[in-house]
Design an enzyme around this catalytic site. Sequence first.
Site, PDB file in Angstrom:
ATOM      1  N   GLY A  11       0.800  -1.238   0.000  1.00 12.70           N
ATOM      2  CA  GLY A  11       0.000   0.000   0.000  1.00 12.70           C
ATOM      3  C   GLY A  11       0.826   1.277   0.000  1.00 12.70           C
ATOM      4  N   GLY A  12       2.162   1.147   0.120  1.00 14.48           N
ATOM      5  CA  GLY A  12       3.035   2.314  -0.012  1.00 14.48           C
ATOM      6  C   GLY A  12       2.784   3.382   1.040  1.00 14.48           C
ATOM      7  CE  LYS A  23      -6.328  13.216   4.149  1.00  9.79           C
ATOM      8  NZ  LYS A  23      -5.021  13.364   3.490  1.00  9.79           N
ATOM      9  CB  ALA A 154       1.966  27.103   5.398  1.00  7.39           C
ATOM     10  CD  GLU A 176       5.542  28.439   3.583  1.00  8.81           C
ATOM     11  OE1 GLU A 176       5.175  27.275   3.824  1.00  8.81           O
ATOM     12  OE2 GLU A 176       6.411  28.712   2.724  1.00  8.81           O
ATOM     13  CB  ILE A 244       9.944  21.930   4.261  1.00  2.75           C
ATOM     14  CG1 ILE A 244      11.003  20.808   4.319  1.00  2.75           C
ATOM     15  CG2 ILE A 244       9.982  22.751   5.547  1.00  2.75           C
ATOM     16  CD1 ILE A 244      12.422  21.330   4.211  1.00  2.75           C
ATOM     17  N   GLY A 245       7.948  19.523   2.527  1.00  2.00           N
ATOM     18  CA  GLY A 245       7.785  18.900   1.217  1.00  2.00           C
ATOM     19  C   GLY A 245       8.370  17.500   1.207  1.00  2.00           C
ATOM     20  CG  HIS A 417     -33.248  21.842  -3.690  1.00  2.54           C
ATOM     21  ND1 HIS A 417     -32.453  22.893  -3.287  1.00  2.54           N
ATOM     22  CD2 HIS A 417     -34.349  21.834  -2.872  1.00  2.54           C
ATOM     23  CE1 HIS A 417     -33.057  23.510  -2.278  1.00  2.54           C
ATOM     24  NE2 HIS A 417     -34.203  22.889  -2.000  1.00  2.54           N
TER      25      HIS A 417
END
Length: 438
Positions: A11-12, A23, A154, A176, A244-245, A417
């Site tokens: 599943g990495g 989540k 951020a 940030e 930071i990534g 609706h």
Amino acid sequence: MACVEGRETLGGTCLNVGCMPSKALLHASELYEAARDGELASLGIEGTPTLNLAQMMRQKDASVTALTKGIEFLFRKHKVEWLKGWGRLNGPGRVTVTHADGSHSELQAKGIVIATGSEPTPLPGVAIDDRRILDSTGALALAEVPGHLVVIGAGVIGLELGSVWRRLGSRVTVVEYLERICPGLDEETAKTLQRSLSKQGMQFRLGTKVSGASVTAAGVELSLEPAAGGGAEQLQADYVLVAIGRRPYTAGLGLESVGLAADKRGMLDNQQQRSGVPGIWVIGDVTAGPMLAHKAEDEAIACIERIAGHAAEVNYGAIPSVIYSKPEVATVGQSEEQLKAQGRPYRVGKFPFSANSRAKINHEAEGFVKVLADERSDQILGVHIVGPGASELIGEYCVALEFAASAEDIALICHPHPTRSEALRQAAMNVHGWAMQA
Ligand SMILES: Cc1cc2nc3c(=O)[nH]c(=O)nc-3n(C[C@H](O)[C@H](O)[C@H](O)COP(=O)(O)OP(=O)(O)OC[C@H]3O[C@@H](n4cnc5c(N)ncnc54)[C@H](O)[C@@H]3O)c2cc1C
């Protein structure tokens, strides 16, 4: 077909330490906050909840296990062999697998797909110690609620995990480097999200860089400096999340044995999933494009189709992106800033959730839908949603972009609706100023 995986479970990143556990915690923490802070009480559902963090983590882990087992089941069903161990290219068409007990096996294949993913980008001077200074994996498994959590970065991961811990009771400060949150995200959308997160109590230190960290008996002392230059100041934290990534992961992959090399960012190049070497393919986070699970999935489908000799294409212009904060943010296509930079004339149709009956009745009327359409042809070029259920709503506009729909197409389609999806239609109507509900 065989898949070599070094991790204990399938599943990495996504299933084990990424999309799914984050989540799970976002869902649970949102419910907890709604009960604790009176949102449920205002609906007539009373009682003060107590946080059982260990149980919250257990239910997350149980869901992750169920999902990773699900991949094992799918492997068996579709006769994919799972080779447990770390793979290394060993010349053209050959892979050596090193197993946990140190033994090796050799594989030969006509097609080899490199899908080794990514890892958190380290920040010089702020070393991850997995105790007080964490990466996203550590922040998904804390055993206590931090008094003060400092998030460095951020971006999506920082804001999502920062939201989790703020909801569970932490003071959260996001530091940030840039003067804005979520670089790349449509600016108006990013500002709306920042306003909303600030209202919830998240603190932002924009235009600020973290130049060092020292772990003390009491927590972590961070050195902050204005990004534009200036004097340093100290910030105390109980825990620090470095977000930071992410950077491509190719360590120990034996790229040199086949004449491949990563670029300066560690990324492998690809042309329609083909690496520069015949028979070797590249997909997912390890190569260019957004580091997202559904982008990796799309590339995987296209790659396997091509290996099988079929035509395939990935439409990089229609890959959605979501921030699972509250309100959620979901976007697909181009931002206003991108269209301006291209000099492409466009119209904007906006519709606020405060005028959407379903959002109002549910007391979640923050945010808007913004549709950007070509001024002449009316073709939809980008859609940006901040609001309730944005992650689900964006799917409609992914279809619209793939079918090169015009704003008028969406405006003329009957929507149920009362649903939030009516806001999608009203925003499309508003590209031409026809919205009826506001
Ligand atoms: C906290 C967090 C939240 C995220 N949330 C989302 C989200 O909500 N939505 C979304 O779309 N994306 C999300 N992502 C990003 C998403 O997880 C990645 O984009 C996605 O997992 C990339 O898939 P991949 O197959 O390229 O790589 P990965 O999922 O990283 O898989 C690569 C696998 O290769 C294995 N591997 C590496 N090298 C070797 C080797 N030499 N031999 C054997 N095995 C090896 C690794 O162990 C890993 O399991 C999130 C990421 C994080 C960290």
